[in-house]
Design a protein around this motif. Structure first.
Motif, PDB file in Angstrom:
ATOM      1  N   ASP A   1     -38.517 -22.025 -85.280  1.00 45.39           N
ATOM      2  CA  ASP A   1     -38.622 -20.870 -84.388  1.00 45.39           C
ATOM      3  C   ASP A   1     -39.419 -21.186 -83.130  1.00 45.39           C
ATOM      4  O   ASP A   1     -39.657 -20.301 -82.310  1.00 45.39           O
ATOM      5  CB  ASP A   1     -39.255 -19.674 -85.119  1.00 45.39           C
ATOM      6  N   THR A   2     -39.828 -22.452 -82.977  1.00 40.50           N
ATOM      7  CA  THR A   2     -40.724 -22.811 -81.871  1.00 40.50           C
ATOM      8  C   THR A   2     -40.209 -23.997 -81.067  1.00 40.50           C
ATOM      9  O   THR A   2     -39.800 -25.012 -81.632  1.00 40.50           O
ATOM     10  CB  THR A   2     -42.136 -23.150 -82.410  1.00 40.50           C
ATOM     11  N   ALA A   3     -40.246 -23.848 -79.749  1.00 43.02           N
ATOM     12  CA  ALA A   3     -39.923 -24.940 -78.828  1.00 43.02           C
ATOM     13  C   ALA A   3     -41.117 -25.180 -77.920  1.00 43.02           C
ATOM     14  O   ALA A   3     -41.789 -24.237 -77.492  1.00 43.02           O
ATOM     15  CB  ALA A   3     -38.691 -24.597 -77.995  1.00 43.02           C
ATOM     16  N   VAL A   4     -41.397 -26.444 -77.629  1.00 43.46           N
ATOM     17  CA  VAL A   4     -42.458 -26.814 -76.696  1.00 43.46           C
ATOM     18  C   VAL A   4     -41.821 -27.467 -75.473  1.00 43.46           C
ATOM     19  O   VAL A   4     -41.005 -28.384 -75.608  1.00 43.46           O
ATOM     20  CB  VAL A   4     -43.464 -27.781 -77.344  1.00 43.46           C
ATOM     21  N   ILE A   5     -42.183 -26.970 -74.303  1.00 51.57           N
ATOM     22  CA  ILE A   5     -41.700 -27.539 -73.042  1.00 51.57           C
ATOM     23  C   ILE A   5     -42.896 -28.132 -72.316  1.00 51.57           C
ATOM     24  O   ILE A   5     -43.871 -27.436 -72.031  1.00 51.57           O
ATOM     25  CB  ILE A   5     -41.026 -26.472 -72.171  1.00 51.57           C
ATOM     26  N   LEU A   6     -42.823 -29.419 -72.037  1.00 51.36           N
ATOM     27  CA  LEU A   6     -43.910 -30.112 -71.337  1.00 51.36           C
ATOM     28  C   LEU A   6     -43.626 -30.065 -69.840  1.00 51.36           C
ATOM     29  O   LEU A   6     -42.678 -30.676 -69.354  1.00 51.36           O
ATOM     30  CB  LEU A   6     -44.021 -31.548 -71.827  1.00 51.36           C
ATOM     31  N   GLY A   7     -44.445 -29.313 -69.128  1.00 53.65           N
ATOM     32  CA  GLY A   7     -44.229 -29.094 -67.712  1.00 53.65           C
ATOM     33  C   GLY A   7     -44.174 -27.616 -67.412  1.00 53.65           C
ATOM     34  O   GLY A   7     -43.825 -26.799 -68.277  1.00 53.65           O
ATOM     35  N   GLN A   8     -44.531 -27.259 -66.184  1.00 54.31           N
ATOM     36  CA  GLN A   8     -44.550 -25.849 -65.794  1.00 54.31           C
ATOM     37  C   GLN A   8     -43.945 -25.633 -64.407  1.00 54.31           C
ATOM     38  O   GLN A   8     -44.283 -24.679 -63.713  1.00 54.31           O
ATOM     39  CB  GLN A   8     -45.987 -25.318 -65.832  1.00 54.31           C
ATOM     40  N   GLY A   9     -43.009 -26.529 -64.048  1.00 49.34           N
ATOM     41  CA  GLY A   9     -42.299 -26.368 -62.787  1.00 49.34           C
ATOM     42  C   GLY A   9     -41.102 -25.440 -62.952  1.00 49.34           C
ATOM     43  O   GLY A   9     -40.875 -24.857 -64.014  1.00 49.34           O
ATOM     44  N   ASN A  10     -40.307 -25.324 -61.894  1.00 47.63           N
ATOM     45  CA  ASN A  10     -39.165 -24.412 -61.929  1.00 47.63           C
ATOM     46  C   ASN A  10     -38.128 -24.801 -62.972  1.00 47.63           C
ATOM     47  O   ASN A  10     -37.505 -23.930 -63.588  1.00 47.63           O
ATOM     48  CB  ASN A  10     -38.521 -24.340 -60.548  1.00 47.63           C
ATOM     49  N   VAL A  11     -37.913 -26.106 -63.173  1.00 51.13           N
ATOM     50  CA  VAL A  11     -36.945 -26.534 -64.185  1.00 51.13           C
ATOM     51  C   VAL A  11     -37.433 -26.131 -65.580  1.00 51.13           C
ATOM     52  O   VAL A  11     -36.661 -25.646 -66.411  1.00 51.13           O
ATOM     53  CB  VAL A  11     -36.694 -28.053 -64.113  1.00 51.13           C
ATOM     54  N   ALA A  12     -38.732 -26.311 -65.832  1.00 53.31           N
ATOM     55  CA  ALA A  12     -39.299 -25.900 -67.118  1.00 53.31           C
ATOM     56  C   ALA A  12     -39.114 -24.405 -67.331  1.00 53.31           C
ATOM     57  O   ALA A  12     -38.759 -23.957 -68.438  1.00 53.31           O
ATOM     58  CB  ALA A  12     -40.774 -26.271 -67.175  1.00 53.31           C
ATOM     59  N   LEU A  13     -39.323 -23.607 -66.290  1.00 46.61           N
ATOM     60  CA  LEU A  13     -39.140 -22.162 -66.408  1.00 46.61           C
ATOM     61  C   LEU A  13     -37.675 -21.795 -66.620  1.00 46.61           C
ATOM     62  O   LEU A  13     -37.358 -20.867 -67.371  1.00 46.61           O
ATOM     63  CB  LEU A  13     -39.686 -21.453 -65.164  1.00 46.61           C
ATOM     64  N   ASP A  14     -36.768 -22.524 -65.970  1.00 48.86           N
ATOM     65  CA  ASP A  14     -35.333 -22.309 -66.203  1.00 48.86           C
ATOM     66  C   ASP A  14     -34.989 -22.500 -67.675  1.00 48.86           C
ATOM     67  O   ASP A  14     -34.295 -21.677 -68.285  1.00 48.86           O
ATOM     68  CB  ASP A  14     -34.499 -23.281 -65.364  1.00 48.86           C
ATOM     69  N   VAL A  15     -35.457 -23.612 -68.232  1.00 48.76           N
ATOM     70  CA  VAL A  15     -35.153 -23.941 -69.622  1.00 48.76           C
ATOM     71  C   VAL A  15     -35.740 -22.880 -70.555  1.00 48.76           C
ATOM     72  O   VAL A  15     -35.071 -22.413 -71.495  1.00 48.76           O
ATOM     73  CB  VAL A  15     -35.690 -25.343 -69.966  1.00 48.76           C
ATOM     74  N   ALA A  16     -36.981 -22.492 -70.303  1.00 53.10           N
ATOM     75  CA  ALA A  16     -37.610 -21.466 -71.133  1.00 53.10           C
ATOM     76  C   ALA A  16     -36.849 -20.147 -71.044  1.00 53.10           C
ATOM     77  O   ALA A  16     -36.658 -19.451 -72.056  1.00 53.10           O
ATOM     78  CB  ALA A  16     -39.062 -21.272 -70.704  1.00 53.10           C
ATOM     79  N   ARG A  17     -36.419 -19.805 -69.842  1.00 55.45           N
ATOM     80  CA  ARG A  17     -35.698 -18.540 -69.662  1.00 55.45           C
ATOM     81  C   ARG A  17     -34.365 -18.530 -70.413  1.00 55.45           C
ATOM     82  O   ARG A  17     -33.994 -17.529 -71.034  1.00 55.45           O
ATOM     83  CB  ARG A  17     -35.458 -18.299 -68.164  1.00 55.45           C
ATOM     84  N   ILE A  18     -33.666 -19.655 -70.400  1.00 49.92           N
ATOM     85  CA  ILE A  18     -32.393 -19.743 -71.126  1.00 49.92           C
ATOM     86  C   ILE A  18     -32.635 -19.608 -72.631  1.00 49.92           C
ATOM     87  O   ILE A  18     -31.853 -18.970 -73.347  1.00 49.92           O
ATOM     88  CB  ILE A  18     -31.670 -21.066 -70.802  1.00 49.92           C
ATOM     89  N   LEU A  19     -33.718 -20.181 -73.121  1.00 47.42           N
ATOM     90  CA  LEU A  19     -34.030 -20.086 -74.554  1.00 47.42           C
ATOM     91  C   LEU A  19     -34.438 -18.674 -74.966  1.00 47.42           C
ATOM     92  O   LEU A  19     -34.215 -18.269 -76.114  1.00 47.42           O
ATOM     93  CB  LEU A  19     -35.150 -21.069 -74.917  1.00 47.42           C
ATOM     94  N   LEU A  20     -35.036 -17.925 -74.052  1.00 47.59           N
ATOM     95  CA  LEU A  20     -35.610 -16.629 -74.404  1.00 47.59           C
ATOM     96  C   LEU A  20     -34.787 -15.428 -73.951  1.00 47.59           C
ATOM     97  O   LEU A  20     -34.983 -14.323 -74.460  1.00 47.59           O
ATOM     98  CB  LEU A  20     -37.023 -16.515 -73.803  1.00 47.59           C
ATOM     99  N   ARG A  21     -33.901 -15.623 -73.022  1.00 47.63           N
ATOM    100  CA  ARG A  21     -33.149 -14.494 -72.466  1.00 47.63           C
ATOM    101  C   ARG A  21     -32.127 -13.981 -73.475  1.00 47.63           C
ATOM    102  O   ARG A  21     -31.491 -14.772 -74.190  1.00 47.63           O
ATOM    103  CB  ARG A  21     -32.433 -14.933 -71.186  1.00 47.63           C
ATOM    104  N   PRO A  22     -31.918 -12.667 -73.570  1.00 48.36           N
ATOM    105  CA  PRO A  22     -30.887 -12.136 -74.470  1.00 48.36           C
ATOM    106  C   PRO A  22     -29.521 -12.739 -74.169  1.00 48.36           C
ATOM    107  O   PRO A  22     -29.112 -12.806 -73.001  1.00 48.36           O
ATOM    108  CB  PRO A  22     -30.913 -10.628 -74.166  1.00 48.36           C
ATOM    109  N   THR A  23     -28.819 -13.168 -75.206  1.00 48.78           N
ATOM    110  CA  THR A  23     -27.551 -13.862 -74.991  1.00 48.78           C
ATOM    111  C   THR A  23     -26.462 -12.947 -74.432  1.00 48.78           C
ATOM    112  O   THR A  23     -25.518 -13.425 -73.795  1.00 48.78           O
ATOM    113  CB  THR A  23     -27.057 -14.515 -76.287  1.00 48.78           C
ATOM    114  N   GLU A  24     -26.587 -11.627 -74.650  1.00 42.50           N
ATOM    115  CA  GLU A  24     -25.587 -10.726 -74.071  1.00 42.50           C
ATOM    116  C   GLU A  24     -25.655 -10.750 -72.544  1.00 42.50           C
ATOM    117  O   GLU A  24     -24.650 -10.479 -71.867  1.00 42.50           O
ATOM    118  CB  GLU A  24     -25.757  -9.293 -74.587  1.00 42.50           C
ATOM    119  N   GLU A  25     -26.815 -11.078 -71.999  1.00 40.63           N
ATOM    120  CA  GLU A  25     -26.932 -11.228 -70.551  1.00 40.63           C
ATOM    121  C   GLU A  25     -26.361 -12.573 -70.108  1.00 40.63           C
ATOM    122  O   GLU A  25     -25.675 -12.664 -69.086  1.00 40.63           O
ATOM    123  CB  GLU A  25     -28.392 -11.104 -70.119  1.00 40.63           C
TER     124      GLU A  25
END
Length: 489
Positions: free
Chosen positions: A162-186
């Protein structure tokens, strides 16, 4: 007949053409390549530009790097398409530099070559257990959900943890986090690759940790990207209160940078306070002042990542004499460690360009040595020697930094060098270079299945047709076989 003898024969066969245009080849059809081509065509009426790309599809990271829920960023494709449809421009897709045609061959065929093929590899952390399964470069993950054919079979395991770790806090890191967390219906209403959407619909990931070596004031993301991820519905945002406390040096940094001040403000306001996480709620944890020490192997699955050990850091300030005496802060280890369990780890620590035969390359910086876009053959302190007719633009020139628009200024700088060399008569006579006809002969001799721009048009139409059936803007073709079949059919 050897390739060089053949090319010289081709060149001689075109040498009698009068009033021949200067012929320039741009390698790479991403933003850097297209901006360069556009500016060359506008600045010089007697120039022909050929753009080659190893993929059957043009547009580089606009297609494979921009997040699927950012359609407005992809509008620039319309501008690039007009460039490709210019009568003095040709697109050669599915042409690989090094195998389909070599750099020395291109230099023999064209008056000038501009390398703009970007960064298709990744930086390494160089820490123990980095080879474990379940650890990916953010680039690979981005290519996977964007339907890049090289990462179609990536198949990240999103179910076992249930856990993912992303190393980095740039825009690409935020993109990846958003895809993992955003509701799939969106996400289902975007052009996300179907295989990625299916995996995300079954994902067990509920917690994402974004790990940064320094503090929230030094976070590498932009306020726009941060605001978007913080706006995800029913998302809990967690930051250690102590990490938000600023030092006098932090205050100076925020005073000098409106973006850094805004990022810190957004993070401070977004923290979920006073209540325990809801079991069904998705969580985004910002971990500041931490650097990766080693990956940890899972106790249950041999050879698979089970966690990561982080070392706590502290900031050390220094003055950068070469940058107007601006105070900078770097992270240094404190010798205090903590472990985080995870089943998925993504390294968002930077893309890296790769060298090709016949090209000077700085392996440490991951760029081609250049001065304003001219490739340097000898960069000694007392003399600059250039590779005549060879130029760079984009990430290969400056490193993997900036946004799409950054390549506009970069292309203008490279154009200035090319124009100066044209005006000074540095480039070879136009009548001695065969250009695209010579390239076609070389590619034909190697049975290369070239995808012209109207071949991309066929892919585009088919993707839009399939997307319409699913209420999506497009349904991407994600395998080499499909792409070539549709483009060449």
């Amino acid at each position: 007949m050897t390739s060089f003898v053949k090319i010289r024969w081709i060149a001689r066969s075109f040498s009698t053409i009068s009033s021949s245009p200067l012929r320039i080849c741009v390698v790479g059809s991403g933003p850097a390549g297209f901006y360069t081509a556009e500016k060359l065509l506008k600045a010089h009426e007697r120039i022909e530009v050929d753009i080659i790309d190893r993929l059957p599809t043009p547009f580089g990271l606009v297609r494979s790097g921009v997040a699927p829920d950012h359609p407005e960023t992809k509008v620039v494709i319309n501008q690039f398409s007009r460039v490709a449809q210019n009568e003095r421009c040709s697109f050669f897709g599915n042409v690989s530099l090094g195998s389909s045609v070599t750099l020395p061959e291109l230099r023999d065929l064209y008056n000038a070559v501009v390398l703009a093929y970007g960064a298709e590899s990744d930086r390494s952390l160089g820490i123990p257990k980095e080879e474990l399964a379940g650890i990916y470069a953010a680039r690979e993950f981005v290519w996977w959900y964007n339907g890049h054919p090289d990462c179609r079979s990536l198949s990240p395991d999103l179910k076992s943890s249930d856990t993912a770790v992303i190393l980095g806090q740039g825009n690409v890191a935020l993109d990846v986090a958003r895809i993992l967390l955003r509701p799939t219906e969106e996400l289902a209403r975007t052009d996300i690759a179907s295989h990625a959407l299916a995996a995300l619909e079954e994902s067990s990931i509920r917690k994402v940790f974004l790990v940064g070596r320094r503090g929230p004031v030094q976070a590498a993301c932009t306020a726009k990207e941060l605001r978007e991820i913080l706006g995800i519905k029913d998302l809990g945002v967690y930051i250690k209160e102590a990490d938000l406390v600023t030092t006098p040096t932090d205050e100076i940094e925020m005073k000098n940078s409106r973006i850094r001040r805004r990022v810190h403000e957004l993070l401070s306001k977004a923290v979920t306070r006073g209540s325990a996480p809801v079991a069904s709620q998705r969580e985004l944890h910002f971990l500041f002042f931490r650097k990766p020490d080693r990956f940890l192997e899972s106790d249950d699955r041999s050879g698979h990542v089970g966690g990561i050990r982080l070392e706590k850091t502290a900031l050390s300030a220094f003055k950068d004499v070469g940058d107007n005496d601006i105070v900078k802060q770097v992270a240094v280890g404190t010798g205090v460690y903590e472990d985080i369990s995870c089943g998925l780890a993504l390294k968002s620590i930077g893309y890296k360009s790769v060298a090709v035969d016949g090209l000077p390359f700085n392996n440490y910086k991951g760029i081609v040595p250049n001065a304003g876009g001219r490739v340097l053959a000898d960069a000694s302190h007392d003399h600059l020697k250039y590779e005549t007719g060879l130029y760079v633009c984009g990430w290969l020139k400056r490193g993997p930094t900036g946004i799409i628009g950054t390549n506009l200024h970069c292309a203008e700088e490279t154009l200035s060098c090319i124009s100066d060399d044209i005006n000074r008569g540095v480039l070879a006579s136009a009548s001695t270079k065969p250009g695209r006809e010579g390239l076609r002969q070389v590619l034909n001799s190697r049975n290369t299945r070239v995808v012209p721009f109207d071949g991309w048009g066929k892919i585009d139409c088919e993707e839009r047709r399939r997307g319409g059936l699913k209420n999506k803007p497009r349904e991407k073709l994600t395998t080499w076989e499909e792409l070539l079949e549709v483009a060449c059919g």
